[in-house]
Design a protein around this motif. Structure first.
Motif, PDB file in Angstrom:
ATOM      1  N   ILE A   1       0.948  -1.402  -0.255  1.00 33.70           N
ATOM      2  CA  ILE A   1      -0.058  -0.058  -0.155  1.00 33.70           C
ATOM      3  C   ILE A   1       1.048   1.033  -0.351  1.00 33.70           C
ATOM      4  O   ILE A   1       1.699   1.242   1.086  1.00 33.70           O
TER       5      ILE A   1
ATOM      6  N   VAL B   1      -3.270   0.468  -3.893  1.00 29.38           N
ATOM      7  CA  VAL B   1      -2.857  -0.742  -3.526  1.00 29.38           C
ATOM      8  C   VAL B   1      -2.330  -2.006  -4.440  1.00 29.38           C
ATOM      9  O   VAL B   1      -3.308  -1.588  -5.396  1.00 29.38           O
TER      10      VAL B   1
ATOM     11  N   TYR C   1      -1.637  -6.188  -4.511  1.00 27.95           N
ATOM     12  CA  TYR C   1      -1.883  -7.567  -3.858  1.00 27.95           C
ATOM     13  C   TYR C   1      -1.892  -8.401  -5.111  1.00 27.95           C
ATOM     14  O   TYR C   1      -2.268  -9.066  -5.888  1.00 27.95           O
TER      15      TYR C   1
END
Lengths: 284, 397
Positions: free
Chosen positions: B307, B326, B328
């Motif tokens: 982040i 963000v 991921y």
């Protein structure tokens, strides 16, 4: 196929390992390539496994006058790849490269193999032919034993309570001596059905021979001349006396004539190999 | 056969580097590495066949060398480097071998293939001069019940021949004496760690994972929120890792062994799933911007992410706007269940709660305990439905 529960200890020193092994139901493990299958098959179910893999002192090799010394944790692959010095040209290396499979050789150790004392194991037989000596550490201190005195039976050794094998001394092979090592396996990598080892020095007239994998400690001939017509000279292998070898096997308790024949034949091939190795040695 | 009944042995934390990432998970001393990989870490590419060292299906790389995972107890290789077939996906030699196995029809049922490939890779690298006989010798420890050896040997031979033609020499790595995987001076089970671990999460096998250096996120999204406080004040709060964690619903800090390095977890409740991801995170901040990189897992699924945040002046004086980017990656069963859109929505809700808690903290109020407790399934579902309904009836732009 899963081991029975056990506790695991990883001592960092030989002294700690010895004191842990004083406990009832404790079993030492080096690379675990012999003990592992027995644990997985629940043939062995110790309360405590003492993993020697964390003891730095056992992962060494050094030279002493007249011999090489291998720490108990030196692996077959360490010998195969030449990470430790050999006792002669391509002597131990050749044996090491033929033990089990590469994935096993990367973890299996010389000390563990001797400690396991399987009569069909390569180090048990090859090092008997090479007059190796083991160093033992225990609560009473250190002691040394000739391999023949260390191996007291199939899968049994002279190690007492709280003792571990810490190093193996293998004498240098004299220039001019030749080493023949042959084993009979139906499948590459399995434990041998017969092992023959010959260390011969025709110039000096000496020969040491081993017949192994006879379900007992190897049959060692400190003077193998009687197996070769009474004298070790050039071309001794051609004079191999299969009947004399078979008689010695019978005296050692090998009752099956087929097995006696197999062991005698494997020893003959080892002697032939030792003879044939001369040009290779001369060329090098 | 009359051996006394014995209770399962005590479990302890096993710490290994698996496929480039450090992993710690509970295991009994008797758990061999193959079971540890398969059952605890869900790395089922490593197969178990005979489990006594004969068949070779479980062959993995241990400290860079092939070894039998079934003859290696996980707790006996603390600190070792393990590479499984999953970790060889991007390996150049393995790519050549895969193509050759495909071309030469070197796999039938595929059961032996992971072990065959690990052994084959070792042969290719170690024995560039190997002929067919030597290859067959080298494969003696890998059994194929389909008896497809001709194709397997041909595939390996073709890779060796091709590499020899390119003049690639044998690759031998520096290596210390002794069994691969057995590291000196590392205890089996650090008892202090066992105590902490079992106190924190008693039931699930716990996994602690570090973010790989070459991490590339599979999914990305951006979010922003406004705060009624000036950027300097917000930045000061962001520098306090514990305070930030207290505002983030579900976040748990176990320890901060060094500045900017956090060990902890994240409680996630999502539909029927309720789990705690545990892992580590590195937090860096420079002025008004910063970055949190971390990775974690719950024993079956794992995630890695980063982040990046920027704290900017808000529209009105004395206010600020926090922008988040963000990225991921989610792996394991949870990844199959969850879609990127769903994750974004969950994250949106999480961030909204985070913003509310930050506001409360900055104004000296207590953090809403509901918001600090993690996402409740009921609230989540209700708000998801509300969101959907709002969108359904919203005027199209």
């Amino acid at each position: 196929m899963k081991p029975a529960p056990f506790r695991l200890e990883r001592p960092r020193t030989i002294a700690d390992a010895c004191s842990l092994l004083m406990q009832d139901g404790a079993k030492a493990m080096a690379g675990g390539q012999s003990l592992g299958p027995m644990l997985n098959l629940r043939l062995a179910a110790p309360d405590l496994v003492v993993d020697l893999g964390g003891i730095a002192e056992l992962r060494r090799a050094w030279s002493e006058p007249g011999c090489e010394v291998y720490g108990a944790l030196v692996t077959h692959a360490d010998v195969e790849d030449g990470r430790v010095p050999d006792v002669g040209e391509n002597i131990l290396r050749r044996v090491a490269g033929g033990i089990a499979y590469r994935a096993v050789r990367n973890r299996g150790t010389m000390g563990g193999s001797l400690f396991h004392a399987d009569p069909a194991a390569d180090w048990v037989n090859a090092l008997s032919a090479l007059s190796a000596e083991v160093e033992i550490a225990g609560p009473e201190g250190r002691r040394r034993l000739a391999l023949a005195d260390f191996l007291t039976g199939a899968l049994s050794t002279a190690l007492g309570c709280g003792e571990i094998l810490v190093a193996i001394r293998v004498p240098h092979v004299q220039a001019g001596a030749r080493f023949g090592y042959v084993k009979h396996c139906r499948k590459v990598g399995e434990f041998a059905h017969a092992v023959g080892a010959v260390l011969a020095d025709p110039a000096a007239g000496t020969c040491r021979a081993v017949m192994g994998a006879i379900d007992a400690p190897p049959l060692v001939f400190a003077d193998a001349a009687p197996l070769f017509g009474g004298a070790i000279t050039e071309g001794f292998a051609a004079r191999f006396d299969a009947a004399a070898a078979a008689a010695a096997l019978a005296a050692a308790g090998v009752e099956d004539p087929v097995r006696r024949h197999m062991h005698a034949e494997v020893l003959r091939r080892a002697a032939l190999q030792a003879s044939a190795l001369l040009p290779e040695k001369a060329a090098a | 056969m009359n051996a006394p009944l014995r209770h399962a042995g005590p479990t302890g934390l096993v710490t290994l580097t698996i496929n480039g990432r450090s992993v710690a998970a509970e295991a009994e001393p008797r758990t061999h590495l193959a079971d540890f990989l398969r059952d605890t870490l869900n790395l089922t590419g490593t197969h178990t066949g005979c489990e006594h060292g004969v068949c070779g299906a479980c062959t993995v790389e241990l400290d860079g060398e092939p070894a039998r995972a079934c003859l290696t107890f996980a707790a006996a290789c603390q600190g070792a480097q393990v590479r499984t077939i999953e970790g060889l996906a991007d390996d150049a030699v393995m790519a050549e071998l895969r193509a050759a196995f495909n071309r030469e029809h070197a796999l039938q049922c595929g059961f032996c293939t992971p072990g065959m490939l690990v052994s084959a890779r070792d042969l290719v690298l170690r024995l560039p001069e190997a002929d067919e006989r030597r290859i067959r010798l080298g494969l003696a420890g890998n059994l194929c019940r389909c008896t497809g050896y001709a194709g397997i040997v041909a595939a390996i031979a073709s890779v060796i021949t091709e590499r020899r033609a390119r003049g690639i020499p044998a690759a031998t790595a520096e290596r210390r004496l002794g069994p691969v995987g057995a590291h000196a001076g590392v205890d089996a089970i650090p008892s202090a760690l066992v105590a902490t671990a079992s106190a924190a999460v008693p039931l699930v096998a716990q996994t602690v994972v570090d973010l790989a250096d070459d991490f590339v996120p599979a999914h990305r999204f951006a979010q922003a929120f406004a705060l009624a406080f000036p950027p300097e004040q917000v930045a000061a709060l962001f520098a306090d890792v514990e305070a930030v964690a207290a505002c983030l619903p579900g976040a748990i800090i176990d320890s901060m062994p060094e500045p900017g390095f956090v060990r902890g977890g994240m409680r996630v409740t999502l539909g029927p799933i309720s789990t705690t991801f545990r892992g580590t995170a590195r937090v860096t901040q420079e002025g008004a911007s910063g970055r949190i990189r971390g990775a974690g897992g719950d024993g079956r699924s794992s995630t890695q992410g980063e982040i990046a945040y920027r704290i900017l002046p808000g529209a009105a004086p004395g206010t600020s706007r926090v922008e988040l980017e963000v990225g991921y990656t989610l792996k394991g069963p949870l990844a199959q269940f969850s879609r990127p859109g769903l994750v974004r929505e969950v994250a949106g809700r999480l961030i909204a709660a985070f913003a509310r808690n930050l506001e409360a903290r900055l104004s000296g109020r207590a953090v809403n305990p509901d918001d600090a407790r993690g996402l409740s399934p009921l609230r989540l579902v209700l708000s998801l439905i509300a969101d959907r309904l709002r969108r359904l009836f919203a005027p199209r732009a």
